[in-house]
Design a protein around this motif. Structure first.
Motif, PDB file in Angstrom:
ATOM      1  N   VAL A  24      28.845  40.400  69.230  1.00 55.95           N
ATOM      2  CA  VAL A  24      30.098  40.165  69.941  1.00 55.95           C
ATOM      3  C   VAL A  24      30.156  39.853  71.297  1.00 55.95           C
ATOM      4  CG1 VAL A  24      31.938  41.804  70.372  1.00 55.95           C
ATOM      5  CG2 VAL A  24      30.637  41.697  67.981  1.00 55.95           C
ATOM      6  N   THR A  25      29.128  40.342  71.947  1.00 59.82           N
ATOM      7  CA  THR A  25      29.105  40.067  73.444  1.00 59.82           C
ATOM      8  C   THR A  25      28.337  39.269  74.040  1.00 59.82           C
ATOM      9  OG1 THR A  25      27.287  41.711  73.707  1.00 59.82           O
ATOM     10  CG2 THR A  25      29.320  42.569  74.041  1.00 59.82           C
ATOM     11  N   SER A  26      27.827  38.072  73.198  1.00 60.69           N
ATOM     12  CA  SER A  26      26.951  36.889  73.150  1.00 60.69           C
ATOM     13  C   SER A  26      27.845  35.796  73.776  1.00 60.69           C
ATOM     14  CB  SER A  26      25.960  36.589  72.144  1.00 60.69           C
ATOM     15  OG  SER A  26      27.092  36.106  71.129  1.00 60.69           O
ATOM     16  N   GLY A  27      28.946  35.723  73.865  1.00 59.04           N
ATOM     17  CA  GLY A  27      29.709  34.768  74.325  1.00 59.04           C
ATOM     18  C   GLY A  27      30.116  33.820  73.056  1.00 59.04           C
ATOM     19  N   ALA A  28      29.537  34.312  71.946  1.00 57.56           N
ATOM     20  CA  ALA A  28      30.304  33.572  70.565  1.00 57.56           C
ATOM     21  C   ALA A  28      31.590  33.719  70.475  1.00 57.56           C
ATOM     22  CB  ALA A  28      29.662  34.338  69.470  1.00 57.56           C
ATOM     23  N   ASP A  29      32.351  32.438  69.911  1.00 60.69           N
ATOM     24  CA  ASP A  29      33.475  32.230  69.571  1.00 60.69           C
ATOM     25  C   ASP A  29      34.057  33.153  68.619  1.00 60.69           C
ATOM     26  OD1 ASP A  29      36.201  31.560  69.280  1.00 60.69           O
ATOM     27  OD2 ASP A  29      35.607  29.262  68.581  1.00 60.69           O
ATOM     28  N   LEU A  30      34.739  34.352  68.876  1.00 61.78           N
ATOM     29  CA  LEU A  30      35.155  34.980  67.827  1.00 61.78           C
ATOM     30  C   LEU A  30      36.305  34.678  67.045  1.00 61.78           C
ATOM     31  CD1 LEU A  30      36.021  38.346  70.027  1.00 61.78           C
ATOM     32  CD2 LEU A  30      34.110  37.815  68.673  1.00 61.78           C
ATOM     33  N   SER A  31      36.756  33.449  67.029  1.00 59.95           N
ATOM     34  CA  SER A  31      37.652  32.853  66.137  1.00 59.95           C
ATOM     35  C   SER A  31      36.936  31.857  65.275  1.00 59.95           C
ATOM     36  CB  SER A  31      38.986  31.878  67.099  1.00 59.95           C
ATOM     37  OG  SER A  31      38.289  30.823  67.747  1.00 59.95           O
ATOM     38  N   ALA A  32      35.598  31.521  65.698  1.00 61.96           N
ATOM     39  CA  ALA A  32      34.759  30.578  64.537  1.00 61.96           C
ATOM     40  C   ALA A  32      34.621  31.142  63.216  1.00 61.96           C
ATOM     41  CB  ALA A  32      33.322  30.432  65.396  1.00 61.96           C
ATOM     42  N   THR A  33      34.895  30.220  62.134  1.00 65.44           N
ATOM     43  CA  THR A  33      34.975  30.397  60.865  1.00 65.44           C
ATOM     44  C   THR A  33      33.194  30.936  60.432  1.00 65.44           C
ATOM     45  OG1 THR A  33      36.321  28.978  60.389  1.00 65.44           O
ATOM     46  CG2 THR A  33      35.126  29.648  58.511  1.00 65.44           C
ATOM     47  N   VAL A  34      33.143  32.088  59.733  1.00 64.73           N
ATOM     48  CA  VAL A  34      31.949  32.454  59.097  1.00 64.73           C
ATOM     49  C   VAL A  34      31.525  31.516  57.947  1.00 64.73           C
ATOM     50  CG1 VAL A  34      30.422  34.417  58.502  1.00 64.73           C
ATOM     51  CG2 VAL A  34      32.402  34.775  59.849  1.00 64.73           C
ATOM     52  N   PRO A  35      30.310  30.879  58.083  1.00 64.79           N
ATOM     53  CA  PRO A  35      30.251  29.846  57.143  1.00 64.79           C
ATOM     54  C   PRO A  35      29.671  30.706  55.600  1.00 64.79           C
ATOM     55  CG  PRO A  35      28.571  29.539  59.150  1.00 64.79           C
ATOM     56  CD  PRO A  35      29.444  30.802  59.193  1.00 64.79           C
ATOM     57  N   THR A  36      29.391  31.782  55.612  1.00 64.92           N
ATOM     58  CA  THR A  36      29.057  32.434  54.476  1.00 64.92           C
ATOM     59  C   THR A  36      30.157  33.255  53.723  1.00 64.92           C
ATOM     60  OG1 THR A  36      27.757  33.861  55.916  1.00 64.92           O
ATOM     61  CG2 THR A  36      26.496  32.311  54.619  1.00 64.92           C
ATOM     62  N   CYS A  37      31.253  33.385  54.670  1.00 57.04           N
ATOM     63  CA  CYS A  37      32.374  34.130  54.252  1.00 57.04           C
ATOM     64  C   CYS A  37      33.535  33.380  55.000  1.00 57.04           C
ATOM     65  CB  CYS A  37      32.305  35.456  54.774  1.00 57.04           C
ATOM     66  SG  CYS A  37      31.212  36.592  54.195  1.00 57.04           S
ATOM     67  N   PRO A  38      33.944  32.112  54.481  1.00 60.16           N
ATOM     68  CA  PRO A  38      34.735  31.128  54.979  1.00 60.16           C
ATOM     69  C   PRO A  38      36.352  31.587  55.252  1.00 60.16           C
ATOM     70  CG  PRO A  38      34.201  30.378  52.693  1.00 60.16           C
ATOM     71  CD  PRO A  38      33.128  31.656  53.144  1.00 60.16           C
ATOM     72  N   ASP A  39      36.487  32.834  54.327  1.00 57.87           N
ATOM     73  CA  ASP A  39      38.014  33.133  54.515  1.00 57.87           C
ATOM     74  C   ASP A  39      38.153  34.258  55.844  1.00 57.87           C
ATOM     75  OD1 ASP A  39      38.708  31.986  52.185  1.00 57.87           O
ATOM     76  OD2 ASP A  39      38.416  33.860  51.132  1.00 57.87           O
ATOM     77  N   TRP A  40      36.947  34.279  56.452  1.00 53.85           N
ATOM     78  CA  TRP A  40      36.929  35.175  57.757  1.00 53.85           C
ATOM     79  C   TRP A  40      36.624  34.449  59.053  1.00 53.85           C
ATOM     80  CZ3 TRP A  40      33.640  39.788  55.441  1.00 53.85           C
ATOM     81  CH2 TRP A  40      34.750  40.677  54.529  1.00 53.85           C
ATOM     82  N   SER A  41      37.054  34.849  60.056  1.00 50.97           N
ATOM     83  CA  SER A  41      36.443  34.461  61.458  1.00 50.97           C
ATOM     84  C   SER A  41      35.636  35.399  61.868  1.00 50.97           C
ATOM     85  CB  SER A  41      37.859  34.601  62.523  1.00 50.97           C
ATOM     86  OG  SER A  41      38.017  35.788  62.707  1.00 50.97           O
ATOM     87  N   LEU A  42      34.947  35.133  62.643  1.00 46.33           N
ATOM     88  CA  LEU A  42      33.643  36.324  63.211  1.00 46.33           C
ATOM     89  C   LEU A  42      34.474  37.577  63.791  1.00 46.33           C
ATOM     90  CD1 LEU A  42      30.915  36.708  64.076  1.00 46.33           C
ATOM     91  CD2 LEU A  42      31.237  35.795  66.394  1.00 46.33           C
ATOM     92  N   GLU A  43      35.559  37.548  64.197  1.00 41.88           N
ATOM     93  CA  GLU A  43      36.211  38.814  64.381  1.00 41.88           C
ATOM     94  C   GLU A  43      36.563  39.596  63.426  1.00 41.88           C
ATOM     95  OE1 GLU A  43      39.777  40.602  67.482  1.00 41.88           O
ATOM     96  OE2 GLU A  43      39.369  38.559  67.513  1.00 41.88           O
ATOM     97  N   GLN A  44      37.143  38.833  62.216  1.00 42.56           N
ATOM     98  CA  GLN A  44      37.676  39.345  61.147  1.00 42.56           C
ATOM     99  C   GLN A  44      36.480  40.183  60.530  1.00 42.56           C
ATOM    100  OE1 GLN A  44      39.726  35.931  59.724  1.00 42.56           O
ATOM    101  NE2 GLN A  44      41.871  37.116  59.810  1.00 42.56           N
ATOM    102  N   LEU A  45      35.446  39.423  60.449  1.00 45.13           N
ATOM    103  CA  LEU A  45      34.158  39.790  59.888  1.00 45.13           C
ATOM    104  C   LEU A  45      33.645  41.256  60.523  1.00 45.13           C
ATOM    105  CD1 LEU A  45      31.505  39.532  58.190  1.00 45.13           C
ATOM    106  CD2 LEU A  45      30.405  38.481  60.263  1.00 45.13           C
TER     107      LEU A  45
END
Length: 278
Positions: A24-45
């Motif tokens: 979460v604190t790595s600077g990753a894009d929280l709105s990015a789609t999760v490839p293995t759970c494509p219905d979720w963004s990283l933040e939603q995951l």
């Protein structure tokens, strides 16, 4: 039978929460789609995972004897701030401390509501260990970060899901696990790396089995059964234990370079599509 002690599960939950917070604190894009759970963004995951931990914390802390509605769990959905790594990190930190504290205070034998036929706090310690371990893999994929997991945790995550499949086919008449039966067919999961003493307690004189970690799954006519060991099977999945674990949970494709599929690949694909959650 669990592979790990209750305190080990509690320690691992705390460790996995810390690792998820680092994503979460790595600077990753929280709105990015999760490839293995494509219905979720990283933040939603992350919010889903933390919400599950808070739900279980309430169940264990209150010794609930029936299922608790998610909407009754304080801050189940996460912080009010959206797209704020600091707020999400603080919420996760508090969540992990609350759950680990509740599990340690309860001990493994405290009677609480659960499923899969195990009505104890120990069930939830194990289940949440693997819930966050798998979803952290999703998070690292979304963030483009490397993933590692301790061999004993990876092995126990596979065993736990095989036990849940056994329970489902015995208990739930309409469960899809019944569709997995293929009389005369079997699957061999084989870790090719040095997994240390993951299965040492099941071998002679406490020494690890020379063949390494392995599971054989029989897709029998009347039931699915599995056991420790190495045998010729209809299809084998071979590779480092972490990679076998990730492939088992469909977080790593079967054509990944570190994996080898020997035999009827279609059977393995059929199994993975229906037997493990995505």
């Amino acid at each position: 039978m669990t592979l790990l002690a209750h305190d080990r599960y509690c320690d691992e939950i705390a460790h996995q929460v810390g690792l998820l917070r680092s994503v979460v604190t790595s600077g990753a894009d929280l709105s990015a789609t999760v490839p293995t759970c494509p219905d979720w963004s990283l933040e939603q995951l992350v919010r889903h995972t933390g919400g599950a931990l808070r739900w279980v914390e309430l169940i264990v802390r209150t010794r609930a004897q029936e299922e608790v509605p998610e909407e009754t769990v304080p801050l189940h959905g996460g912080p009010a701030e959206q797209g704020d790594p600091a707020a999400l990190d603080a919420w996760l930190a508090e969540t992990g401390e609350m759950l680990v504290g509740a599990l340690r205070e309860a001990g493994p034998d405290a009677k609480v509501w659960g499923w899969a036929g195990v009505l104890t706090a120990g069930f939830w310690a194990r289940r949440m260990t693997h819930e966050i371990t798998v979803h952290r893999a999703d998070a690292t994929l979304a963030a483009g970060l490397p993933y590692e997991v301790a061999p004993d945790v990876a092995a126990d995550a596979i065993d736990e899901w095989l036990e849940i499949i056994e329970w489902a086919q015995r208990t739930l008449p309409d469960d899809p696990a019944r569709e997995l039966r293929r009389p005369g067919s079997s699957i061999h999961l084989h870790a090719t790396d040095d997994t240390g003493a993951v299965d040492a307690e099941r071998s002679e004189m406490g020494a690890p089995p020379p063949e390494g970690w392995g599971r054989v799954i029989e897709l029998g006519e009347n039931a699915i059964a599995w056991r420790h060991g190495h045998e010729k099977a209809t299809v084998a999945l071979r590779g480092p234990l972490t990679s076998v674990f990730l492939a088992f949970y469909r977080r790593l494709p079967l054509d990944a370079p570190e994996l080898e599929v020997v035999g009827e690949r279609e059977l393995l694909e059929f199994w993975l599509e229906r037997a493990t959650f995505g």
